[in-house]
Design a protein around this motif. Structure first.
Motif, short mmCIF file in Angstrom:
data_model
loop_
_atom_site.label_atom_id
_atom_site.label_comp_id
_atom_site.label_asym_id
_atom_site.label_seq_id
_atom_site.Cartn_x
_atom_site.Cartn_y
_atom_site.Cartn_z
N PHE A 165 0.84 -1.23 0.09
CA PHE A 165 0.05 -0.15 -0.11
C PHE A 165 0.97 1.26 0.05
O PHE A 165 1.76 1.50 0.94
CB PHE A 165 -0.89 0.05 1.23
N HIS A 166 0.67 2.17 -0.98
CA HIS A 166 1.33 3.24 -1.07
C HIS A 166 0.90 4.48 -0.15
O HIS A 166 1.46 5.64 -0.15
CB HIS A 166 1.36 4.04 -2.50
N GLY A 167 -0.37 4.24 0.36
CA GLY A 167 -0.79 5.43 1.18
C GLY A 167 -1.42 6.41 0.38
O GLY A 167 -1.60 7.61 1.01
N LEU A 168 -1.62 6.13 -0.93
CA LEU A 168 -2.20 7.39 -1.69
C LEU A 168 -3.44 6.48 -2.80
O LEU A 168 -3.45 5.29 -2.85
CB LEU A 168 -1.07 7.63 -2.90
N ASP A 226 -10.53 4.07 -3.90
CA ASP A 226 -9.60 3.48 -4.47
C ASP A 226 -8.24 3.60 -3.90
O ASP A 226 -7.97 4.94 -3.69
CB ASP A 226 -9.83 3.91 -5.98
N TRP A 227 -7.17 2.96 -3.89
CA TRP A 227 -6.06 2.92 -3.45
C TRP A 227 -5.11 2.33 -4.28
O TRP A 227 -5.43 1.30 -4.84
CB TRP A 227 -5.88 2.46 -1.98
N TRP A 228 -3.82 2.82 -4.43
CA TRP A 228 -2.81 2.24 -5.19
C TRP A 228 -1.73 1.35 -4.26
O TRP A 228 -1.44 1.65 -3.19
CB TRP A 228 -1.85 3.32 -5.68
N ARG A 229 -1.39 0.14 -4.84
CA ARG A 229 -0.29 -0.55 -4.35
C ARG A 229 0.64 -1.08 -5.22
O ARG A 229 0.74 -0.51 -6.40
CB ARG A 229 -1.08 -1.85 -3.72
N ALA A 230 1.51 -1.63 -4.62
CA ALA A 230 2.79 -1.93 -5.58
C ALA A 230 2.39 -2.92 -6.88
O ALA A 230 1.45 -3.31 -6.99
CB ALA A 230 3.76 -2.86 -4.69
N GLY A 231 3.01 -2.48 -7.72
CA GLY A 231 2.95 -3.04 -9.17
C GLY A 231 1.85 -2.25 -10.08
O GLY A 231 1.63 -2.77 -10.85
N GLY A 232 1.63 -0.90 -9.53
CA GLY A 232 1.10 -0.04 -10.58
C GLY A 232 -0.73 -0.61 -10.36
O GLY A 232 -1.34 -0.50 -11.21
#
Length: 169
Positions: free
Chosen positions: A78-81, A98-104
Motif C-alpha cells: 500500500f502506497h498510502g495514496l 480506490d487505493w494504489w499498491r505496488a505493481g501499479g
C-alpha cells in the motif's frame, strides 16, 4: 456460445440509456493517518446551484473512506495514496474508494447509500466496478499515477496535485 454463433443469432441487446454529461470536480485532498485521497464528487443534477457534494455526504464519505483504508494499511504494498469518488446518482449515492499498491495496481471497495439516507454507506456485494461517469475520473487517475509515480523519482505531491479539471463529462 462462441462469438461467431452469437453474431449469427437473432439476439438483440437492449438499447442503453442516452448519455447525459454530469458535473464532476475534485473537492480536495483528504489526509488522515498517513494516507491521502483525492476526493472527487459527481452529481446527476447539472444545475450549478445544487451543491455537487452536500456536507453531510462529504463527511460520511470521508469517514467511510478512511475506515476502508484502515483495513488495508497493513498491506506492505500500500502506497498510502489513492482517490475516492462520491457520486450522487439516480438510484443511490455511490462511494468508490480506490487505493494504489505496488505493481501499479489500483484496488477498490464500492459502497452505496440510499437517496433517502445519503450518509449511510454500506459495502456493495454485486460485481460492479464503475459507471461511465466514474470511469472519466478513473481514467484520469490512471494517467496521473503513471505521470507522477511510475518514474525514476516518484512525486507523491505531484500526484496529489494532478486532478481532473472540474466540468461536465
Amino acid at each position: 456460445m462462441s462469438m461467431q454463433s452469437a453474431a449469427a443469432s437473432s439476439w438483440t441487446p437492449p438499447a442503453p440509456e442516452i448519455y447525459v454529461p454530469r458535473r464532476m470536480a475534485c473537492v480536495g485532498v483528504w489526509e488522515e493517518a498517513g494516507a491521502a485521497l483525492k476526493a472527487y464528487a459527481i452529481h446527476r443534477d447539472r444545475d450549478a446551484a445544487v451543491p455537487i457534494l452536500p456536507a453531510e455526504i462529504a463527511a460520511a464519505a470521508r469517514r467511510k473512506a478512511f475506515g476502508v483504508l484502515q483495513e488495508v494499511e497493513r498491506d506492505a504494498g500500500f502506497h498510502g495514496l489513492g482517490y475516492c469518488i462520491a457520486h450522487v446518482g439516480e438510484e443511490v449515492v455511490w462511494l468508490l474508494v480506490d487505493w494504489w499498491r505496488a505493481g501499479g495496481i489500483v484496488c477498490q471497495k464500492l459502497l452505496s447509500a440510499p437517496l433517502s439516507s445519503q450518509a449511510d454507506f454500506k459495502t456493495v456485494q454485486a460485481p460492479f466496478l464503475a459507471c461511465v461517469w466514474e470511469l472519466a475520473v478513473i481514467g484520469h487517475e490512471r494517467d496521473a499515477w503513471v505521470r507522477n509515480m511510475m518514474r525514476a523519482a516518484p512525486d507523491a505531491q505531484g500526484y496529489l496535485a494532478d486532478r481532473l479539471a472540474p466540468g461536465e463529462y
